[in-house]
Write an enzyme that holds these catalytic residues in place. Structure first.
Site, mmCIF file in Angstrom:
data_model
loop_
_atom_site.group_PDB
_atom_site.id
_atom_site.type_symbol
_atom_site.label_atom_id
_atom_site.label_comp_id
_atom_site.label_asym_id
_atom_site.label_seq_id
_atom_site.Cartn_x
_atom_site.Cartn_y
_atom_site.Cartn_z
ATOM 1 N N HIS A 45 21.441 14.089 -71.955
ATOM 2 C CA HIS A 45 20.516 14.789 -72.838
ATOM 3 C C HIS A 45 21.257 15.018 -74.144
ATOM 4 O O HIS A 45 22.407 15.467 -74.127
ATOM 5 C CB HIS A 45 20.029 16.115 -72.267
ATOM 6 C CG HIS A 45 18.966 16.725 -73.135
ATOM 7 N ND1 HIS A 45 17.669 16.258 -73.145
ATOM 8 C CD2 HIS A 45 19.026 17.704 -74.053
ATOM 9 C CE1 HIS A 45 16.974 16.956 -74.040
ATOM 10 N NE2 HIS A 45 17.777 17.834 -74.607
ATOM 11 N N GLU A 75 25.567 2.501 -57.321
ATOM 12 C CA GLU A 75 26.582 3.460 -56.911
ATOM 13 C C GLU A 75 26.191 4.911 -57.184
ATOM 14 O O GLU A 75 26.928 5.816 -56.855
ATOM 15 C CB GLU A 75 27.904 3.137 -57.628
ATOM 16 C CG GLU A 75 28.424 1.740 -57.366
ATOM 17 C CD GLU A 75 27.757 0.636 -58.216
ATOM 18 O OE1 GLU A 75 28.065 -0.544 -57.964
ATOM 19 O OE2 GLU A 75 26.931 0.945 -59.093
ATOM 20 N N SER A 76 25.067 5.199 -57.798
ATOM 21 C CA SER A 76 24.456 6.514 -58.028
ATOM 22 C C SER A 76 23.752 6.568 -59.377
ATOM 23 O O SER A 76 22.719 5.948 -59.534
ATOM 24 C CB SER A 76 25.423 7.681 -57.862
ATOM 25 O OG SER A 76 24.670 8.879 -57.751
ATOM 26 N N SER A 130 16.607 12.088 -73.780
ATOM 27 C CA SER A 130 17.072 12.282 -72.407
ATOM 28 C C SER A 130 16.861 10.981 -71.659
ATOM 29 O O SER A 130 15.920 10.244 -71.947
ATOM 30 C CB SER A 130 16.282 13.381 -71.685
ATOM 31 O OG SER A 130 16.686 14.648 -72.101
ATOM 32 N N CYS A 189 29.574 6.546 -56.392
ATOM 33 C CA CYS A 189 29.993 6.529 -54.994
ATOM 34 C C CYS A 189 30.828 5.276 -54.759
ATOM 35 O O CYS A 189 30.643 4.264 -55.430
ATOM 36 C CB CYS A 189 28.782 6.515 -54.067
ATOM 37 S SG CYS A 189 27.738 7.964 -54.254
#
Length: 126
Positions: free
Chosen positions: A68, A62-63, A55, A83
């Protein structure tokens, strides 16, 4: 009204076990996917599970990109949230699909942050 961001939830099937179970390979592929999409990488952290699975998250300006893996099933659950207009989350998903040696990608995109006009007007008046 334009959304603040785009969020792609991807189901990647038929991936190679030896890739999905290798933390360094998954980490590199995820970071490279962010770069391939035009993102600016800030930080990343990954964890290897026992007996298998990885994971991790790549934080971008931008985010984020998150994953996983279930190597024993050849499956990876991925989300790519971006974003602004500079980064295309689909470029990252397509890159991941290729590098994981996947047979199939199923994904859907959700627009995030579509604010009603009243909220945008009130924010301007603050």
């Amino acid at each position: 009204m334009k959304p603040l961001g785009r969020h792609v939830l991807a189901e990647i099937y038929g991936c190679k076990f030896d890739i999905l179970n290798d933390i360094k390979k998954v980490e590199k592929i995820m970071v490279d996917a962010a770069l391939e999409a035009g993102a600016e990488v800030r930080e990343y952290v990954f964890h290897k599970f026992s007996p298998q699975g990885v994971s991790g998250v790549v934080v971008i300006s931008e985010s984020h990109l998150a994953i996983h893996t279930w190597p024993e099933l050849g499956y990876a659950a991925v989300d790519v949230f971006t974003c602004g207009e500079k980064v295309n989350p689909w470029d990252a998903c397509n890159y991941l699909t290729e590098k994981f040696g996947a047979e199939h990608l199923t994904a859907k995109e959700t627009k995030r942050g579509i604010l009603p006009e009243i909220f945008t007007r009130e924010a301007v008046n603050l």
